[in-house]
Scaffold this motif. Sequence first.
Motif, PDB file in Angstrom:
ATOM      1  N   ARG A 151       0.825  -1.211   0.000  1.00 12.24           N
ATOM      2  CA  ARG A 151       0.000   0.000   0.000  1.00 12.24           C
ATOM      3  C   ARG A 151       0.862   1.266   0.000  1.00 12.24           C
ATOM      4  O   ARG A 151       0.507   2.270  -0.622  1.00 12.24           O
ATOM      5  CB  ARG A 151      -0.943   0.011   1.200  1.00 12.24           C
ATOM      6  CG  ARG A 151      -1.983  -1.114   1.172  1.00 12.24           C
ATOM      7  CD  ARG A 151      -3.026  -0.905   2.240  1.00 12.24           C
ATOM      8  NE  ARG A 151      -3.904  -2.060   2.378  1.00 12.24           N
ATOM      9  CZ  ARG A 151      -4.877  -2.154   3.271  1.00 12.24           C
ATOM     10  NH1 ARG A 151      -5.086  -1.144   4.128  1.00 12.24           N
ATOM     11  NH2 ARG A 151      -5.638  -3.237   3.337  1.00 12.24           N
TER      12      ARG A 151
ATOM     13  N   VAL B 144      -2.379  11.179   1.698  1.00 13.28           N
ATOM     14  CA  VAL B 144      -2.298   9.789   2.150  1.00 13.28           C
ATOM     15  C   VAL B 144      -2.379   9.779   3.677  1.00 13.28           C
ATOM     16  O   VAL B 144      -1.614  10.462   4.346  1.00 13.28           O
ATOM     17  CB  VAL B 144      -0.982   9.132   1.698  1.00 13.28           C
ATOM     18  CG1 VAL B 144      -0.905   7.681   2.202  1.00 13.28           C
ATOM     19  CG2 VAL B 144      -0.841   9.187   0.186  1.00 13.28           C
TER      20      VAL B 144
ATOM     21  N   ASP C 214      -4.645   4.437   5.668  1.00 13.07           N
ATOM     22  CA  ASP C 214      -4.726   3.919   4.303  1.00 13.07           C
ATOM     23  C   ASP C 214      -3.614   2.917   3.996  1.00 13.07           C
ATOM     24  O   ASP C 214      -3.771   2.072   3.105  1.00 13.07           O
ATOM     25  CB  ASP C 214      -4.650   5.069   3.282  1.00 13.07           C
ATOM     26  CG  ASP C 214      -5.789   6.066   3.439  1.00 13.07           C
ATOM     27  OD1 ASP C 214      -6.862   5.651   3.908  1.00 13.07           O
ATOM     28  OD2 ASP C 214      -5.584   7.245   3.089  1.00 13.07           O
TER      29      ASP C 214
ATOM     30  N   ALA D 192       0.791   4.072  -2.946  1.00  7.27           N
ATOM     31  CA  ALA D 192       0.520   5.470  -2.619  1.00  7.27           C
ATOM     32  C   ALA D 192       1.703   6.378  -2.922  1.00  7.27           C
ATOM     33  O   ALA D 192       1.602   7.610  -2.781  1.00  7.27           O
ATOM     34  CB  ALA D 192       0.138   5.596  -1.150  1.00  7.27           C
TER      35      ALA D 192
END
Length: 302
Positions: free
Chosen positions: A155, A182, A186, A159
């Motif tokens: 992730r 971000v 997340d 991102a």
Amino acid sequence: MLGTASQAPTRTRNHNGYLLRWDGRGFLFDPGEGTQRQMLLAGVPSSAVHRVLLSHFHGDHCLGLPGVVQRMSLDGVAHPVAAHYPASGQVFFDRLRHATPFADLAEIREEPVTGPGRLAEDPAGVLEVRRLEHPIETYGYRLVEPDGRRMLPDRLAAAGVTGPDVGRLQREGALRVGETTVRLDDVSEHRRGQRFAFVMDTRMCDGVAALADGADLLVIESTFLAEDAVLAHRYGHLTARQAARVAAQAGVRRLVLTHFSQRYPDPRAFEEEARAEFDGDLVVAADLQRVPVPPRADAPGG
């Protein structure tokens, strides 16, 4: 494991003594007679100890305190050392603390235990205490590491968060990457703090279960075998079967049995009895053995 015997030491088992090392912090539990020498054999300097925690004032759990404290002064330990013990035994602590004349240079901060609950904040986590059932006032201890976040590399990569920005995101909770914000949630998931529990000299009671609940590592007395359960209850102790049952019900990840009566020559009997109740990671402790805290669970929230 500095010592794993109960009231009477044996040729292979010293009186009690347990050192927990956690992120550079040292917690010395129940230093019985001979603990100073056991620390030398284990390669543990007195400067490795930041807190001393006594469950109660029976001799096999505290008669090593004078030697440990005096060694701290001899070695010039520079940091303060907190001492926790039942407040009702203050007179015994005073006698042990100043058992003989010596150059008293170490800073020992007395923090007696007056009841169950939250005991202290430590850089390693929160220290909790619960009352146990023994002929004299006795407490068990529990260290709870704060919960945190586990960063998820896939992730983070998606991102576009790399290098020092990962640390910034952890500190600030959100980070601007190009036109996108971000957030920490997340790219990470909840990570439960690890838990250590120390249960010594008690018959079965609510405090045992409360301390063991969800422990990653549980160090617990198993003085007797089930064949002597009546004696165990009379003298305020657990059997190996009882300790294992508590661990199974509490979801303990690694169970360490210790504090063995000298009446049993073969430690394998404790393992056999415990296996009837607990099918997880089990250690029958031996003197000078090192037992690692289990690695963090990988499951989300684990």
